[in-house]
Design an enzyme around this catalytic site. Structure first.
Site, PDB file in Angstrom:
ATOM      1  N   ASN A  37       0.836  -1.196   0.000  1.00 16.81           N
ATOM      2  CA  ASN A  37       0.000   0.000   0.000  1.00 16.81           C
ATOM      3  C   ASN A  37       0.870   1.245   0.000  1.00 16.81           C
ATOM      4  O   ASN A  37       1.778   1.337  -0.838  1.00 16.81           O
ATOM      5  CB  ASN A  37      -1.095  -0.018   1.088  1.00 16.81           C
ATOM      6  CG  ASN A  37      -0.634  -0.023   2.515  1.00 16.81           C
ATOM      7  OD1 ASN A  37       0.026  -0.955   2.969  1.00 16.81           O
ATOM      8  ND2 ASN A  37      -1.013   0.977   3.277  1.00 16.81           N
ATOM      9  N   ASP A  38       0.663   2.203   0.855  1.00  9.06           N
ATOM     10  CA  ASP A  38       1.185   3.568   0.705  1.00  9.06           C
ATOM     11  C   ASP A  38       2.652   3.667   0.286  1.00  9.06           C
ATOM     12  O   ASP A  38       3.515   2.970   0.832  1.00  9.06           O
ATOM     13  CB  ASP A  38       1.065   4.313   2.033  1.00  9.06           C
ATOM     14  CG  ASP A  38      -0.320   4.261   2.625  1.00  9.06           C
ATOM     15  OD1 ASP A  38      -1.207   3.657   2.021  1.00  9.06           O
ATOM     16  OD2 ASP A  38      -0.501   4.832   3.709  1.00  9.06           O
ATOM     17  N   SER A  99       3.041   4.106   7.877  1.00  7.77           N
ATOM     18  CA  SER A  99       3.575   5.079   6.913  1.00  7.77           C
ATOM     19  C   SER A  99       4.442   6.166   7.541  1.00  7.77           C
ATOM     20  O   SER A  99       4.250   6.556   8.689  1.00  7.77           O
ATOM     21  CB  SER A  99       2.424   5.732   6.151  1.00  7.77           C
ATOM     22  OG  SER A  99       1.769   4.782   5.352  1.00  7.77           O
TER      23      SER A  99
END
Length: 498
Positions: A37-38, A99
């Site tokens: 993801n991110d 993140s």
């Protein structure tokens, strides 16, 4: 069978399943397998681009997140580096390294990230070797012990860190319950001891509803503060009660301890298909941004495929003529172009049988009279049962228009999301639209007059869904249409643990 041999067998199976999946992109960056993801820690360090990312090498599921790491000298081809961060067996990141960013602390590469333990995400720090391949977590973690005292937060995570003079400043994405999303501002002399300053800006979640395409949410994920040619930009991803909504940004003025907004904009018309973007300024002075292209198919299909999540193509962000940001793929991507086909100029519909494929870069200049519409179809099966359509419409008044992506027929799989996406499109007085469509198996990125729209499509007959078409309604001229096949950047399964 030994534990090491079992682990190696699982790794080989996951990576090979991921590579074989016909919906896996070939010129977008993807993790070797498992979950992505991110984008994190995006930077240009000593001539090398570093892309870290949220990664689970064990399964295509968001669980016990690591930091994957890849490098590039050209933003086109990528080299897998050793996994940068692994959740601890104890401590503040035992349930995941979430993140964050990479900063240069006097020559020492330093990561600031969210460590997750239970339901808490708190800022942590790790320092790297000179080549950024090996990382040591700071014993002082977490470097901020709790969210601001006396504030009822909806969530608290993700970081933007920069230096002003001798002082480090940090934004932590959050939300104030009953008010809206926010970015909490902190400052520090050493990246370890932080003083809370206050909210940089707080949104109003009561303005609009979750169905609105510019609703700012109850929490701001992945806040990013940067400047583009004198314009200050505060970007964030709107989140609410576990649901990812869309990336937005304020333009305005950052001064002192506050951000004074002037206008709110949509960053990408794909809504949550382009999420958690992060940007960096490279050594050439360019503002480069990546985002996470989420999946749009069911969990069972994702589990069978062995992978989840695509990194967007790197985008160049510049000031637009209307005060919004203009986005375009970085020019380096043209290095992947092969087998050029040129068509045009022409009016009306076109025979595009010479253009076929599921790895395509399509570039066209259109001129639409008021009230005209152009439809560019991609991923079409010969019988038309499955197709995805990029539609450009100029309003009858001629001053504006709409970019729309029709996915209603993109897949016959009932478990696939096929909802359309759309957004406003600026037009000049002559009705010109510069349109670029990049097709990479299930990943689709559209750029029109500086606006961007990313999405995912999953035809059930992927080997047949390679057709391209163009039709018009009203007076529309195609000044040119250029097409290229795009070379792959991955040609074999990759180790899950480089």
């Amino acid at each position: 069978m030994t534990h090491d041999l079992i682990a190696a067998t699982v790794e080989e199976g996951l990576a090979e399943r991921a590579f074989r999946d016909p919906h896996r992109p070939r010129f977008h960056f993807t993790s070797p397998g498992g979950w992505l993801n991110d984008p994190n820690g995006l930077s240009h360090w000593d001539g090398v681009y570093h892309l870290f990312y949220q990664y689970n090498p064990l399964a295509p599921a968001h669980h016990r997140i690591h930091w994957g790491h890849a490098t590039s000298t050209d933003l086109v081809t990528w080299t897998d580096e050793p996994v940068a961060l692994v959740p601890g067996t104890t401590g503040p990141d035992r349930d995941g390294c979430w993140s964050g960013v990479l900063v240069d602390d006097g020559g020492v590469p330093t990561l600031v990230y969210s460590g997750r333990h239970g339901e808490r995400e708190l800022p942590c720090v790790a320092t790297g070797s000179p080549d950024l391949r090996h990382w040591t977590k700071d014993p002082a973690n977490p470097v901020i012990a709790a969210p601001p005292e006396g504030v009822d937060v909806t969530a608290y995570r993700d970081h933007c860190v920069w230096k002003e003079g001798d002082v480090w400043r940090q934004l932590v994405g959050s939300g104030i319950r009953g008010q809206g999303g926010t970015a909490f501002l902190y400052e520090s002399q050493d990246l370890r001891h932080w003083r809370y300053v206050g909210p940089l800006l707080t949104g109003d979640a009561s303005h609009g509803t979750a169905a609105d395409l510019d609703w700012t949410g109850t929490m701001w994920e992945c806040v990013d503060l940067f400047r583009v040619d004198g314009t200050d930009v505060l970007a964030f991803s709107a989140w609410d009660e576990g649901a990812t909504h869309h990336p937005l940004y304020w333009t305005g003025r950052y001064e002192g301890d506050r951000f004074e907004p002037s206008a709110l904009h949509r960053l990408d018309y794909g809504q949550n298909y382009f999420y958690a973007p992060q940007s960096t300024r490279d050594a050439h002075g360019r503002r480069i941004v990546f985002g996470w292209l989420q999946e749009g198919r069911g969990e069972e299909a994702t589990a069978r495929a062995g992978w989840s999540g695509v990194m967007s193509l790197p985008r160049l962000v510049t000031p637009g003529p209307d005060g919004a940001l203009a986005q375009a793929p970085v020019p380096e991507l043209a290095r992947l172009r092969r087998d050029h086909v040129h068509v045009g100029p022409f009016e009306g519909d076109a025979d595009l049988d010479a253009i076929r494929g599921d790895q395509l870069d399509l570039e066209t200049t259109l001129r639409l009279a008021p009230g005209a519409t152009v439809r560019l179809g991609v991923r079409e099966t010969p019988d038309g049962a499955e197709r995805t359509v990029v539609e450009i419409t100029r309003d009858p008044a001629g001053t504006s228009g709409t970019l729309r992506l029709h996915r209603e027929a993109s897949s016959l799989d009932p478990d696939v999301d096929t909802a359309p996406r759309h957004g406003d499109l600026p037009f000049g007085p002559d009705g010109t639209v510069e349109l670029r469509v990049l097709v990479d198996h299930s990943a689709l990125e559209v750029f029109a007059n500086g606006r961007a729209l990313a999405a995912r499509v999953y035809p059930t007959r992927p080997d047949e869904a390679t057709g391209v078409s163009l039709t018009t309604t009203g007076r529309a001229t195609v000044a040119r249409l250029d097409a290229w096949h795009m070379a792959p950047i991955e040609t074999a399964p990759r180790p899950l643990w480089p």
